[in-house]
Design an enzyme around this catalytic site. Sequence first.
Site, PDB file in Angstrom:
ATOM      1  N   ARG A  30      43.883  10.810  12.927  1.00 23.02           N
ATOM      2  CA  ARG A  30      42.962  11.106  11.825  1.00 23.02           C
ATOM      3  C   ARG A  30      43.409  10.442  10.529  1.00 23.02           C
ATOM      4  O   ARG A  30      42.581   9.929   9.768  1.00 23.02           O
ATOM      5  CB  ARG A  30      42.823  12.621  11.670  1.00 23.02           C
ATOM      6  CG  ARG A  30      41.977  13.225  12.777  1.00 23.02           C
ATOM      7  CD  ARG A  30      41.959  14.733  12.796  1.00 23.02           C
ATOM      8  NE  ARG A  30      41.021  15.194  13.829  1.00 23.02           N
ATOM      9  CZ  ARG A  30      40.791  16.455  14.120  1.00 23.02           C
ATOM     10  NH1 ARG A  30      41.449  17.426  13.479  1.00 23.02           N
ATOM     11  NH2 ARG A  30      39.918  16.782  15.053  1.00 23.02           N
ATOM     12  N   TYR A  50      34.467   9.216  15.214  1.00 26.32           N
ATOM     13  CA  TYR A  50      35.540   9.460  16.182  1.00 26.32           C
ATOM     14  C   TYR A  50      36.757  10.142  15.564  1.00 26.32           C
ATOM     15  O   TYR A  50      36.882  10.260  14.365  1.00 26.32           O
ATOM     16  CB  TYR A  50      35.902   8.229  16.982  1.00 26.32           C
ATOM     17  CG  TYR A  50      36.438   6.988  16.339  1.00 26.32           C
ATOM     18  CD1 TYR A  50      36.969   6.960  15.063  1.00 26.32           C
ATOM     19  CD2 TYR A  50      36.439   5.782  17.063  1.00 26.32           C
ATOM     20  CE1 TYR A  50      37.487   5.800  14.523  1.00 26.32           C
ATOM     21  CE2 TYR A  50      36.952   4.615  16.524  1.00 26.32           C
ATOM     22  CZ  TYR A  50      37.470   4.635  15.261  1.00 26.32           C
ATOM     23  OH  TYR A  50      37.979   3.462  14.744  1.00 26.32           O
ATOM     24  N   GLU A  51      37.614  10.639  16.462  1.00 23.37           N
ATOM     25  CA  GLU A  51      38.784  11.461  16.114  1.00 23.37           C
ATOM     26  C   GLU A  51      38.390  12.730  15.362  1.00 23.37           C
ATOM     27  O   GLU A  51      39.083  13.192  14.471  1.00 23.37           O
ATOM     28  CB  GLU A  51      39.815  10.664  15.301  1.00 23.37           C
ATOM     29  CG  GLU A  51      40.257   9.379  15.932  1.00 23.37           C
ATOM     30  CD  GLU A  51      40.704   9.527  17.378  1.00 23.37           C
ATOM     31  OE1 GLU A  51      41.098  10.630  17.772  1.00 23.37           O
ATOM     32  OE2 GLU A  51      40.635   8.534  18.121  1.00 23.37           O
ATOM     33  N   GLY A  52      37.273  13.301  15.746  1.00 18.78           N
ATOM     34  CA  GLY A  52      36.752  14.495  15.095  1.00 18.78           C
ATOM     35  C   GLY A  52      35.752  14.081  14.032  1.00 18.78           C
ATOM     36  O   GLY A  52      36.113  13.447  13.033  1.00 18.78           O
TER      37      GLY A  52
END
Length: 597
Positions: A297, A436-438
Amino acid sequence: MADYKAPVKDMQFILENISRMPQLAALTTFEDATPDMVSAILEEAGRVSAEVIAPTNSVGDQQGVRLENGKVMIPDGFAEAYQQYAEGGWGSLQFDPEFGGQGLPYSLSTPVMEMWQSANMAWGLCPLLSQGAVEALYLNGSDALKNTYLAKMISGEWTGTMNLTEPGAGSDLSAIRSKAEPQGDHYLIRGTKIFITWGDHEMAGNIVHLVLARLPDAPAGVRGISLFLVPKYRVDENGELGELNDVAVASLEHKLGIHASATCVMAFGENAGAVGYLVGEAGKGLACMFTMMNNARLAVGLQGVAISERSYQQALWFAGDRIQSKAVGYEAEGPILRHADVRRMLMTMKALTEAGRALVYDACASLDFSHAYEDKALAAKEKARAAYLTPIVKGWCTEVAQEVTSLGVQVHGGMGYIEETGAAQHFRDARILPIYEGTNGIQALDLIGRKTLSDKGVVAHILIEEMNITLAEASSVSRFAAAAAALQAAVDVAQKATTQILSESADKPYLPGAVAYNYMMMMGTLCGGWELLRAALAAAKKQEQGENDPYLETKQLTALFYVDQILPRHLSYAQMVSAGSDSIMAFTDEHLASSFN
């Protein structure tokens, strides 16, 4: 198409004055991070990024990746660039010397990673995910796994991936269905994973997949998820590659951007079962994977800065070359960067990019201090500070990238909408970053839930106190007094919004989710202004000491521009937070679709 040149001067200035690199180097853990070492690393990384990696960017976008006979075929020049990256030891900067790392600060590896992402974001995703996989394995793996895999992953001989998402399990990982069957000293993994970045390629000798799956007796929900290491090629007791594991690429995704990054649908265990090894404790897979997720993140926030920098540079060079119309105050036609509106766009791009850079580097430095401080209280404070800043870094910096890369197209005018100029590629590539990545909605919920409500705003208050210290200093400098007053008003508004959320969330269950995004954007806008003012103060001090580099004046002007032209956005975000959830939740499912009935 403009070439990329790493902004080494700004990177080095931020490391020194925002990331506290001299203070880090004074600690035993990072004593090798001397000014000469930092400078040498940044200069050489700048050369490699510009001369080796950047030339592959447009080629990769045009050629993309393709699947032939079960193998992923990559664009021209990618493997050669990766080979130079690995041979240069670039993947080892921040890792433990016990496994071949250089033991340098994570915050020093951050600008280096930024260079790779600016030069070619699709290519740069491969080392980005590999470094996250190294971090997860280093912190959670058994000694046997670390001794077998870490050195070659750190050296770049092998790469790593993260396998979470499934067709029926996106952000809700509790729905994961992949299975892991115990089989002696290993497990047999079966399942399908989607959206796996660089899930297959031929640039490295092996690919180490970190895979979430369930044991046969695992309970439902996230507590039943375990993490497994599944290599593309099995590794024998001597660390040598053996037979191909039961891991295959089912297909490649066709994407809006990052065409040259292989985003794979991965099939595990379609035949005998993919051999895998437990990482960490059974049932604690999500906690182990979040080691990698948190790393990723911060890295994705850094990608937002990196693609913004690349877009800004291209727009700047174009605006300097494009001759059209007489600007106010000039007698003849000249470059369009002389026109006030074009200057506004370029300055917005520059200020947002540099604010994001300072914010990312600052958060990464807190992680370094959390590891290096012997005082447990100081270490815990830095760890909490990094955790609080992480969703802001990921969320705000990637939203900023959407604006900056869009402005990059706009500065080019009609030529920006033509693929050959390259401006559109940055715009397309950047669009994945808030997803992406949350997703950024998840980042916002993390900020308002786990990072604010859960501790009753303690860390948020600590950060605001840091801002107040900066503002007290700036208010005594005549050039910055008005900017300090504006930022102080923004701090007060943020404090009021935080208090409202803390006091009303218990009685209004929809409130946190409804206001989370605007709260995140408010805090990001505020933090960006604060970081730029910190940098401006440092630049002013260097001028007072006799340095006359024009960069120092530019740094101060950038901060003043931000406060005038960007900081006021915080009020709109704060007003939306204050409005709460009523108008959002007043709509039923039927209302949303009523226009079509």
